[in-house]
Scaffold this motif. Structure first.
Motif, PDB file in Angstrom:
ATOM      1  N   THR A 139       1.012  -1.246  -0.008  1.00  0.00           N
ATOM      2  CA  THR A 139       0.047  -0.057   0.040  1.00  0.00           C
ATOM      3  C   THR A 139       0.882   1.234   0.002  1.00  0.00           C
ATOM      4  O   THR A 139       1.073   1.883   1.315  1.00  0.00           O
ATOM      5  CB  THR A 139      -0.821   0.083   1.078  1.00  0.00           C
ATOM      6  OG1 THR A 139      -0.218  -0.046   2.426  1.00  0.00           O
ATOM      7  CG2 THR A 139      -1.897  -1.163   1.141  1.00  0.00           C
ATOM      8  N   GLU A 171      -0.070  10.325  -7.920  1.00  0.00           N
ATOM      9  CA  GLU A 171      -1.241   9.324  -8.444  1.00  0.00           C
ATOM     10  C   GLU A 171      -0.141   7.922  -8.867  1.00  0.00           C
ATOM     11  O   GLU A 171      -0.499   6.758  -8.821  1.00  0.00           O
ATOM     12  CB  GLU A 171      -2.058   9.668  -9.516  1.00  0.00           C
ATOM     13  CG  GLU A 171      -3.175   8.543  -9.767  1.00  0.00           C
ATOM     14  CD  GLU A 171      -3.944   9.107 -11.064  1.00  0.00           C
ATOM     15  OE1 GLU A 171      -4.796   8.296 -11.539  1.00  0.00           O
ATOM     16  OE2 GLU A 171      -3.909  10.251 -11.206  1.00  0.00           O
ATOM     17  N   PHE A 175       0.014   3.964  -7.618  1.00  0.00           N
ATOM     18  CA  PHE A 175      -0.693   3.256  -8.759  1.00  0.00           C
ATOM     19  C   PHE A 175      -0.364   1.951  -8.433  1.00  0.00           C
ATOM     20  O   PHE A 175       0.989   1.355  -8.431  1.00  0.00           O
ATOM     21  CB  PHE A 175      -0.416   3.697 -10.009  1.00  0.00           C
ATOM     22  CG  PHE A 175      -1.236   2.975 -11.083  1.00  0.00           C
ATOM     23  CD1 PHE A 175      -2.709   3.588 -11.118  1.00  0.00           C
ATOM     24  CD2 PHE A 175      -1.013   2.067 -12.002  1.00  0.00           C
ATOM     25  CE1 PHE A 175      -3.443   3.098 -12.239  1.00  0.00           C
ATOM     26  CE2 PHE A 175      -1.818   1.521 -12.733  1.00  0.00           C
ATOM     27  CZ  PHE A 175      -3.114   1.882 -12.860  1.00  0.00           C
ATOM     28  N   MET A 176      -1.261   0.784  -8.472  1.00  0.00           N
ATOM     29  CA  MET A 176      -1.201  -0.730  -8.468  1.00  0.00           C
ATOM     30  C   MET A 176      -1.782  -1.171  -9.672  1.00  0.00           C
ATOM     31  O   MET A 176      -2.647  -0.619 -10.299  1.00  0.00           O
ATOM     32  CB  MET A 176      -1.912  -1.280  -7.235  1.00  0.00           C
ATOM     33  CG  MET A 176      -1.537  -0.989  -5.929  1.00  0.00           C
ATOM     34  SD  MET A 176      -0.086  -1.205  -5.504  1.00  0.00           S
ATOM     35  CE  MET A 176      -0.221  -3.035  -5.501  1.00  0.00           C
ATOM     36  N   CYS A 177      -0.876  -2.179 -10.228  1.00  0.00           N
ATOM     37  CA  CYS A 177      -1.362  -2.621 -11.629  1.00  0.00           C
ATOM     38  C   CYS A 177      -2.871  -3.258 -11.689  1.00  0.00           C
ATOM     39  O   CYS A 177      -3.336  -3.443 -12.773  1.00  0.00           O
ATOM     40  CB  CYS A 177      -0.197  -3.711 -12.043  1.00  0.00           C
ATOM     41  SG  CYS A 177       1.387  -2.614 -12.625  1.00  0.00           S
ATOM     42  N   SER A 178      -2.975  -3.919 -10.385  1.00  0.00           N
ATOM     43  CA  SER A 178      -4.454  -4.432 -10.322  1.00  0.00           C
ATOM     44  C   SER A 178      -5.409  -3.320 -10.724  1.00  0.00           C
ATOM     45  O   SER A 178      -6.569  -3.623 -10.832  1.00  0.00           O
ATOM     46  CB  SER A 178      -4.418  -4.943  -8.998  1.00  0.00           C
ATOM     47  OG  SER A 178      -3.969  -4.200  -8.072  1.00  0.00           O
ATOM     48  N   ASP A 179      -5.167  -1.986 -10.615  1.00  0.00           N
ATOM     49  CA  ASP A 179      -6.051  -1.005 -10.858  1.00  0.00           C
ATOM     50  C   ASP A 179      -6.208  -0.767 -12.028  1.00  0.00           C
ATOM     51  O   ASP A 179      -7.229   0.057 -12.591  1.00  0.00           O
ATOM     52  CB  ASP A 179      -5.372   0.272 -10.240  1.00  0.00           C
ATOM     53  CG  ASP A 179      -5.326   0.378  -8.651  1.00  0.00           C
ATOM     54  OD1 ASP A 179      -5.952  -0.654  -8.017  1.00  0.00           O
ATOM     55  OD2 ASP A 179      -4.694   0.751  -7.902  1.00  0.00           O
ATOM     56  N   ASP A 181      -8.071  -0.850 -15.472  1.00  0.00           N
ATOM     57  CA  ASP A 181      -9.371  -0.997 -15.994  1.00  0.00           C
ATOM     58  C   ASP A 181      -9.142  -1.048 -17.427  1.00  0.00           C
ATOM     59  O   ASP A 181      -9.612  -0.282 -18.226  1.00  0.00           O
ATOM     60  CB  ASP A 181     -10.278  -0.231 -15.402  1.00  0.00           C
ATOM     61  CG  ASP A 181     -12.043  -0.452 -15.779  1.00  0.00           C
ATOM     62  OD1 ASP A 181     -11.845  -1.528 -16.269  1.00  0.00           O
ATOM     63  OD2 ASP A 181     -12.770   0.404 -15.431  1.00  0.00           O
ATOM     64  N   GLU A 184     -12.029   0.805 -19.204  1.00  0.00           N
ATOM     65  CA  GLU A 184     -12.044   2.460 -19.149  1.00  0.00           C
ATOM     66  C   GLU A 184     -11.688   3.126 -20.557  1.00  0.00           C
ATOM     67  O   GLU A 184     -10.649   2.508 -21.004  1.00  0.00           O
ATOM     68  CB  GLU A 184     -11.070   2.985 -18.187  1.00  0.00           C
ATOM     69  CG  GLU A 184     -10.741   4.361 -18.028  1.00  0.00           C
ATOM     70  CD  GLU A 184      -9.717   4.619 -16.903  1.00  0.00           C
ATOM     71  OE1 GLU A 184      -9.463   6.157 -16.929  1.00  0.00           O
ATOM     72  OE2 GLU A 184      -9.273   3.718 -16.311  1.00  0.00           O
ATOM     73  N   THR A 194      -0.889   3.740 -16.435  1.00  0.00           N
ATOM     74  CA  THR A 194      -1.155   2.128 -16.697  1.00  0.00           C
ATOM     75  C   THR A 194       0.109   1.288 -16.573  1.00  0.00           C
ATOM     76  O   THR A 194       1.329   1.991 -16.035  1.00  0.00           O
ATOM     77  CB  THR A 194      -1.461   2.198 -18.163  1.00  0.00           C
ATOM     78  OG1 THR A 194      -2.090   0.717 -18.181  1.00  0.00           O
ATOM     79  CG2 THR A 194      -0.532   2.348 -19.193  1.00  0.00           C
ATOM     80  N   ARG A 202       5.075   0.085 -14.485  1.00  0.00           N
ATOM     81  CA  ARG A 202       4.095   0.915 -14.677  1.00  0.00           C
ATOM     82  C   ARG A 202       4.784   2.109 -15.320  1.00  0.00           C
ATOM     83  O   ARG A 202       5.738   2.484 -15.712  1.00  0.00           O
ATOM     84  CB  ARG A 202       4.107   1.646 -13.107  1.00  0.00           C
ATOM     85  CG  ARG A 202       3.406   0.748 -11.963  1.00  0.00           C
ATOM     86  CD  ARG A 202       3.537   1.475 -10.538  1.00  0.00           C
ATOM     87  NE  ARG A 202       4.724   1.538 -10.381  1.00  0.00           N
ATOM     88  CZ  ARG A 202       5.390   2.608  -9.395  1.00  0.00           C
ATOM     89  NH1 ARG A 202       4.549   3.602  -9.099  1.00  0.00           N
ATOM     90  NH2 ARG A 202       6.674   2.422  -9.085  1.00  0.00           N
TER      91      ARG A 202
END
Length: 555
Positions: A139, A171, A175-179, A181, A184, A194, A202
């Motif tokens: 986190t 941001e 940022f997590m790669c699981s985020d 979408d 989107e 991304t 990342r």
């Protein structure tokens, strides 16, 4: 004569070699198959086996709509994607003027599914910053920013570092790669945070610099250096069109020579970076080569994604389900019965018309069936070809094409016998004349099959495919089996003496020459014939012309 018999035996040996070679090719395809798709029987298409149905729904901004032109373009591109995977007999249609339905025969492999589902709009974006992916479960705290510290300068281009504001940097840090979408829709005029498609890195990417629709073609070749020398790896060759060359030149001119990662731009598909590309030279002509330690398979996969990834709009999978056959076993059985009836009619006609020559027809059709089966099975195992009901119709029609070749050949031989020639001479002379006719006839059928294949889609292509294959096989059968077999049979007493059941009896054919230097009188109506009709049937071609000329003078 002995030489002709030797040539006939040699041709039959070559035919045997061809059949053994096809059997060996099928054996190798089955033995070395890695995905379990190869077998000794042809794979069946969607109408006979069932398969998988995927419904694609367009991803549109609120209030936006998709036009019919965009939908048709998307269908064409998705069809190209599926064809690139080697699967034939695929049905791709539209639904409700909005969705696209892709129906694939059997169970498609993971690579094919990935090609279909990766249907987002492709983009080229400059890399502004990069970093390893944050470990799963971590986190990371966002970087605190001071709003007063926000820059006031507006970015001048897509690769301007002014896009990286403190807020964007904060941001990015969290940022997590699981985020990521994939549904989107990223704004093409704004930066994008991304990850790579494998989730290991990342990126902060600038706005879209080159749109994927500018890609005219992408191919694979050996990688080369700036001097054109092979480096031992594989590369992907890009060809751009429209505004692509100018935009690509602008990007490469600006970032070439910059420190990493700002000397890179990323290929983005479905909001994920397929790979970051380092610009090593300024590209002015819209032709570039992407290298990076590719295997041949990896380079081909990227080339397919680049070539077929430029959809006019993005799509997402709405549903993915297994479907049952649309026609089923009953229709397949009916088609096979129709083919069997046609075959029996051809055999019956051949026996009634040509007596023992009908046996040659039967064996020739059997050889044609064996060759067709082996070729279709091999293509099914290696090229992904699937046999549909339309394809079976092409195989059934080939019976008529093959029978037509036999009729042309046999009638040519019988005409030569009517002229008084010996069987072996009539055989060779008739073959030379008949083969030209057979080649022209088959060439017309093959050309029609090729044109139909190129201009049609779906099941119609399956019909054209099998029609073209069997037309080519017809030439092989006639040249390597039918004619050589007759050469061999012509040396037997049954055929050489013109037995009444041989189908080559000179007397029954009304030959001018009757042997031992004896010639019969030309048959004319009213001279030794019971009727004008019988006289005409017994006349040779030359006699018919003479009779017609005499009739014309008398009138």
């Amino acid at each position: 004569m002995a030489k002709a018999r030797t040539r006939g035996a040699r041709a039959l040996i070559w035919l045997g070699v061809l059949i053994v070679g096809l059997v060996g090719a099928n054996f190798a395809a089955v033995s070395f198959d890695q995905d379990g798709s190869a077998s000794w029987t042809p794979q069946l298409a969607l109408d006979l086996e069932g398969g998988t149905q995927i419904v694609l729904e367009p991803r549109l901004a609120e209030g936006a709509s998709i036009s019919q032109e965009q939908l048709e373009q998307a269908v064409a591109i998705i069809r190209q994607r599926v064809d690139a995977s080697g699967i034939s007999e695929t049905e791709i249609t539209t639904q409700g003027g909005r969705n696209i339905v892709v129906a694939l025969p059997g169970e498609p492999d993971a690579q094919t599914m990935q090609r279909i589902q990766a249907s987002a709009k492709m983009e080229f974006r400059p890399v502004l910053a990069s970093a390893p992916a944050n470990p799963p479960g971590s986190t990371p705290a966002p970087v605190e920013t001071d709003p007063a510290a926000e820059p006031t300068a507006e970015p001048e281009n897509a690769w301007d570092q002014a896009w990286i504001t403190p807020a964007l940097q904060s941001e990015f840090s969290a940022f997590m790669c699981s985020d990521v979408d994939p549904t989107e829709i990223a704004d093409p005029e704004q930066p994008l945070i991304t990850c790579s498609s494998d989730g290991t890195a990342r990126f902060i990417l600038g706005p879209v610099a080159v749109d994927g629709s500018s890609i005219a073609d992408a191919s694979v070749s050996a990688a080369t250096n700036s001097q054109g020398q092979a480096t031992g790896g594989w590369g992907v060759n890009l060809e751009l069109s429209g505004e692509g060359p100018a935009n690509f030149e602008a990007v490469t001119r600006a970032i070439t020579g910059l420190p990493e990662p700002t000397n890179q731009f990323a290929v983005v598909l479905d909001a994920a970076v397929l790979m970051p590309i380092t610009s090593n030279a300024i590209i002015t002509d819209g032709n570039a080569q992407i290298t990076g330690g590719f295997s041949q398979e990896g380079a081909q996969s990227l080339a397919d994604q680049l070539r077929f990834g430029a959809l006019p709009v993005s799509f997402q999978v709405q549903s993915n389900e297994t479907i049952s056959p649309t026609l089923g076993a009953n229709q397949l059985q009916a088609g096979l019965i129709a083919g069997l009836i046609g075959l029996l009619l051809v055999v019956a006609y051949s026996v009634l018309q040509y007596r023992a020559l009908g046996v040659v027809v039967i064996f020739s059709l059997a050889v044609a069936a064996v060759l067709s089966y082996l070729v279709v099975t091999f293509l099914s195992s290696t090229e992904g070809y699937r046999l549909s009901l339309a394809g079976i119709a092409g195989l059934v029609i080939s019976i008529g094409i093959t029978a037509d070749s036999f009729i042309v050949y046999f009638e040519r031989i019988r005409d030569e016998l009517r002229e008084g020639k010996h069987l072996t001479t009539a055989l060779e002379t008739g073959w030379k004349r008949a083969f030209r006719t057979i080649l022209v006839s088959d060439a017309v059928s093959f050309l029609a099959a090729v044109i139909l294949f190129l201009l049609s889609v779906g099941n119609v292509r399956g019909f054209a495919y099998t029609l073209g294959i069997t037309t080519f096989i017809d030439i092989i059968v006639v040249a390597l089996f039918t004619h050589p077999l007759l050469r061999v049979l012509a040396r037997t007493k049954f055929f050489s003496n013109g037995h009444p059941l041989s189908g080559l009896d000179p007397k029954a054919l009304g030959a001018v020459y009757t042997g031992r230097a004896r010639f019969r009188e030309p048959v004319l109506a009213g001279k030794g014939a019971t009727s004008a009709k019988q006289a005409q049937l017994r006349q040779t071609i030359a006699e018919r012309k003479a009779a017609a000329a005499t009739t014309g003078k008398e009138s």
